[in-house]
Enzyme design. Structure first.
Site, PDB file in Angstrom:
ATOM      1  N   GLU A  41       6.529  -5.040  -8.227  1.00  0.00           N
ATOM      2  CA  GLU A  41       5.414  -4.513  -7.207  1.00  0.00           C
ATOM      3  C   GLU A  41       4.042  -4.694  -7.362  1.00  0.00           C
ATOM      4  OE1 GLU A  41       7.649  -4.145  -5.005  1.00  0.00           O
ATOM      5  OE2 GLU A  41       6.565  -3.033  -3.290  1.00  0.00           O
ATOM      6  N   GLY A  42       3.831  -5.886  -7.892  1.00  0.00           N
ATOM      7  CA  GLY A  42       2.438  -6.153  -8.636  1.00  0.00           C
ATOM      8  C   GLY A  42       2.141  -5.862 -10.040  1.00  0.00           C
ATOM      9  N   ASP A  74       0.772  -1.261   0.126  1.00  0.00           N
ATOM     10  CA  ASP A  74      -0.147   0.094  -0.186  1.00  0.00           C
ATOM     11  C   ASP A  74       0.963   1.288  -0.091  1.00  0.00           C
ATOM     12  OD1 ASP A  74      -2.246  -1.616   0.017  1.00  0.00           O
ATOM     13  OD2 ASP A  74      -2.903  -1.471   2.030  1.00  0.00           O
ATOM     14  N   ARG A 123       3.519   0.753  -3.601  1.00  0.00           N
ATOM     15  CA  ARG A 123       2.862   0.767  -4.892  1.00  0.00           C
ATOM     16  C   ARG A 123       2.772   2.282  -5.466  1.00  0.00           C
ATOM     17  NH1 ARG A 123      -1.045  -4.267  -4.488  1.00  0.00           N
ATOM     18  NH2 ARG A 123       0.593  -5.669  -5.173  1.00  0.00           N
TER      19      ARG A 123
END
Lengths: 369, 400
Positions: free
Chosen positions: B377-378, B251, B254
């Site tokens: 990071e996703g 959280d 990102r």
């Protein structure tokens, strides 16, 4: 200082208008689209919210609230979330009231504003667009020439909301073709002026609830006292920016309506043993739509906040408007796609929103914050 | 109140970062792209001396309470300079972020105080494995308790600054490992492994498409023994316990990765802008969009997309600073920025033609650098999945 917090007044305005949009405007939207008219009782209720008179000065009957573009954008989004035709109709009087209040002479304010600050809805409007494929506000073809103590207006306008029922129309025309945006001035033209002809109602793909008209000007004469702002004229670039932020905000409302409707539908509609929203093909479309709705709102707020600081916001409002126009169309198109065949049927509102959303990339100056 | 304007003192503060980007990073940008695995020690020494944490908070004035937003702002500036060099800057990095998110106050002090002085140091985070990336709950690296030690076994890949953290400085690596395979996500815990701990080896350093100045290591752990108090937080296996900490880290990180992308995108956009200017290509804001040239339209589209990504990023960071849950908004920012900047830099190469494709200029490099932001990071798709779950109210079981 960077902040994404609405202040208390903005929260309250949003809450009030949102409730009105959901409870009253939305249920009437389809009927307005099919019948081509907005119910008068709803307009009266909207009027009571102070959408127009709220920001007009107290000495002429308004509430004297400060005019804040961010708040205007928030309100415009909520109204358009209910129904775009209704939103444009209810806000149309602002198109004359706000430029006169902001840039008009004292005399113009006292002559033209009191009816718009009274207790009942009064139609008023502005004429900006022109019926030509290459219409460009910076190269306006409608001219206002200074001839022996009068302005002579010649040209054509289109997409003028409520023109047939407005006593006075704010008409944008260039006094100096070739000068671009700074050459454009605004004139307060009475509907019954000789030389002004109002055509029959326009028939459009969307916005079918909104009565809009084409205007032609042949040697239409107005006095110097009817030039908004008198000899100082107006800041047309600012006026254009204010309308673009308004259009962008309404695009957010339409896009959000389409996004939420298709999201809820996708959770209900079952295929292959479960809701279609549980399939990534649908879920990812919805995720992108959610991002775009937020992105367009932030660009709109940014441009609005720029206006509120008194800055030149031509670029920012242009970006907000162009971004929002493209994103609203894409989101509405995706909404129709998610509903599939049902999205194409007039039983659901998404086809109407797609028709309405298509307008944002084409239309200019139909509302103002 | 809604406001998007940076305070003058903040603009000044960012100016220092911009100068660093322009004067220290850009001149060596090409060198450390062409010579992967070379170590930019001069730059590291300067950045370490200049500030203990270059991507950190402004400490020299009253602007406090906006840590995440300021980190995004400074990150954008530095990545405008060079995203690979930015990632290589000696600082607590993602390893530090894990300690901050999951560690006890005592652990934070113990593991992070080293970054206040001495020689340049790095800390890294090791989650990804050869057999699992986005599905980090499928981690197979194990931590077994043996007396007063944890014994770690497994292989980690794609560990940013892994080499510098594990072997070439007095840093550490935060390794995510399971203490209870049956418990699934709840059994995954973060462990601090100090540099040069026996049993931890850097197997190789990857060769990459872009961000080549930053080392990306494969680490192997073979009976790697660490003290019990190197487990961050609690050893108790509670539902969503350990994994929640990974998510909390995301959280915060990102929006930073989104800001990295934005910095690279802005570099490309600025370059295109300058070359338009030199060649008298007009940019006519305000006229009918139908009358714009294709060049103007492309440029303005890139500019709008970049701004949209930036505003979403600022919002996600601002929410975190304001103590709000920003899980949805962080993923929105990351998804938007990752995709937008990938496309912006690709378009920049196209618009500049031979100049864009040539290694004489940095535009082609920025296109290569940009791509990683839509992956690490996703990935784009993982963030879409997170967004979709949130807006639909679905659990990871209902939508996967």
């Amino acid at each position: 200082m960077i902040s994404f917090d609405l202040n208390d007044e903005q929260k309250m305005a949003r809450e009030t208008v949102a409730a009105f949009a959901v409870e009253q405007i939305r249920p009437a939207a389809r009927i307005a689209d099919e019948s081509g008219s907005i119910p008068a009782d709803l307009l009266a209720k909207a009027w009571e919210l102070g959408l127009v008179r709220g920001c007009l000065p107290e000495n002429i009957g308004g509430y004297g609230d400060p005019r804040i573009a961010v708040t205007g954008a928030i309100v415009a989004e909520e109204l358009a979330y209910g129904d775009l035709s209704f939103a444009l109709h209810a806000m149309a009087p602002r198109l004359l009231a706000f430029p006169v209040a902001e840039m008009g002479t004292e005399l113009q304010c006292s002559r033209f504003l009191p009816p718009l600050a009274a207790d009942n809805f009064v139609a008023a409007t502005a004429a900006l667009m022109e019926p030509s494929f290459d219409f460009d506000p910076s190269e306006m073809k409608t001219t206002a020439q200074w001839v022996s103590g009068e302005y002579v207006i010649t040209g054509a306008k289109c997409y003028v909301p409520l023109a047939a029922e407005s006593e006075v129309i704010l008409v944008c025309a260039t006094t100096n073709p070739g000068l671009g945006l700074p050459g454009v001035e605004a004139f307060l033209v009475r509907r019954d002026s000789p030389g002004l002809k109002i055509s029959g109602r326009e028939k459009n793909m969307g916005l079918r609830g909104l009565a809009s008209f084409e205007l032609t000007f042949e040697q239409c004469r107005v006095g110097p006292e009817d030039r908004v702002g008198g000899e100082h004229g107006i800041d047309f670039s600012r006026l254009l920016s204010e309308t673009r932020v308004g259009m962008a905000a309404m695009a957010v409302g339409v896009a959000r309506a389409a996004f939420e409707y298709s999201r809820d539908y996708a959770k209900e509609r079952k295929a292959f043993g479960g809701p279609i929203a549980t399939k990534q093909a649908i879920a990812f479309m919805l995720a992108d739509m959610a991002i775009e709705v937020d992105a367009m709102r932030l660009l709109t707020w940014e441009a609005a906040s720029w206006l509120d600081k008194g800055n030149d916001a031509l670029k920012e409002s242009y970006q907000a408007r162009n971004y929002a126009a493209a994103a609203a169309l894409a989101v509405a198109d995706n909404a129709v796609q998610i509903l599939g065949g049902h999205g194409y049927i007039r039983e659901h509102p998404v086809e109407m929103w797609l028709r309405n959303a298509r307008g944002f990339g084409v239309l200019e100056g139909l509302t103002i914050v | 109140m809604i406001d998007f304007e940076l305070e003058p003192q903040l603009v000044n503060w960012l100016g220092v970062y911009h100068a660093t980007a322009e004067q220290l990073m850009r001149p060596i940008s090409r060198q450390f792209d062409e010579n992967e695995h070379e170590e930019p020690w001069q730059f590291w020494q300067m950045s370490w001396a200049g500030s203990r944490d270059m991507a950190g908070v402004p400490s020299d004035h009253a602007l406090t309470g906006s840590r995440n937003l300021y980190t995004c702002l400074s990150t954008e500036e530095l990545c405008w300079g060079d995203a690979g060099l930015f990632l290589s800057i000696p600082n607590p990095g993602l390893g530090g972020a894990a300690v901050t998110a999951a560690g006890t106050p005592e652990q934070k002090k113990r593991f992070l105080s080293r970054f206040r002085g001495g020689k340049p140091k790095w800390a890294a985070m090791a989650i990804t494995e050869p057999g699992c990336g986005s599905d980090s709950a499928a981690i197979t690296t194990t931590a077994r308790r043996e007396g007063d030690d944890w014994v770690i076994n497994g292989t980690k890949i794609f560990c940013t600054a892994g080499l510098m953290s594990a072997e070439k400085s007095e840093g550490f690596v935060v390794v995510w490992a399971t203490i209870d395979r049956i418990a699934g996500r709840a059994g995954i815990k973060p462990f601090v492994v100090e540099h040069n701990t026996p049993g931890m080896t850097v197997v190789r350093v990857e060769n990459k498409l872009g961000i080549r100045a930053s080392d990306t290591a494969m680490l192997s752990f073979e009976n790697c023994r660490i003290p019990l108090d190197h487990l961050l937080g609690s050893a108790e296996v509670t539902p969503a316990g350990g994994f929640k900490d990974v998510m909390a880290t995301f959280d915060a990180t990102r929006p930073i990765v989104a800001a990295m992308a934005i910095g690279v995108g802005r570099a490309a956009l600025d370059f295109v802008h300058d070359s338009f200017k030199r060649n008298n290509v007009p940019l006519r804001y305000g006229i009918s969009p139908r009358r714009l040239t294709a060049m103007e339209r492309d440029f303005m589209e890139m500019e709008m997309q970049l701004k949209a990504a930036r505003l979403l990023t600022w919002r996600a960071a601002w929410m975190l600073d304001s103590g709000m849950r920003n899980n949805l908004e962080a993923s929105m920012a990351k998804a938007k920025a990752g995709k937008a900047v990938t496309l912006i830099t690709q378009k920049a190469v196209e618009l500049l033609g031979p100049l864009g494709y040539s290694r004489k200029e940095l535009v082609e490099k920025w296109m290569r650098d940009a791509k990683i932001n839509d992956i690490f990071e996703g990935t784009q798709q993982i963030n879409q999945l997170i967004i979709a779950r949130r807006i639909l109210g679905y659990s990871s079981k209902e939508l996967n």
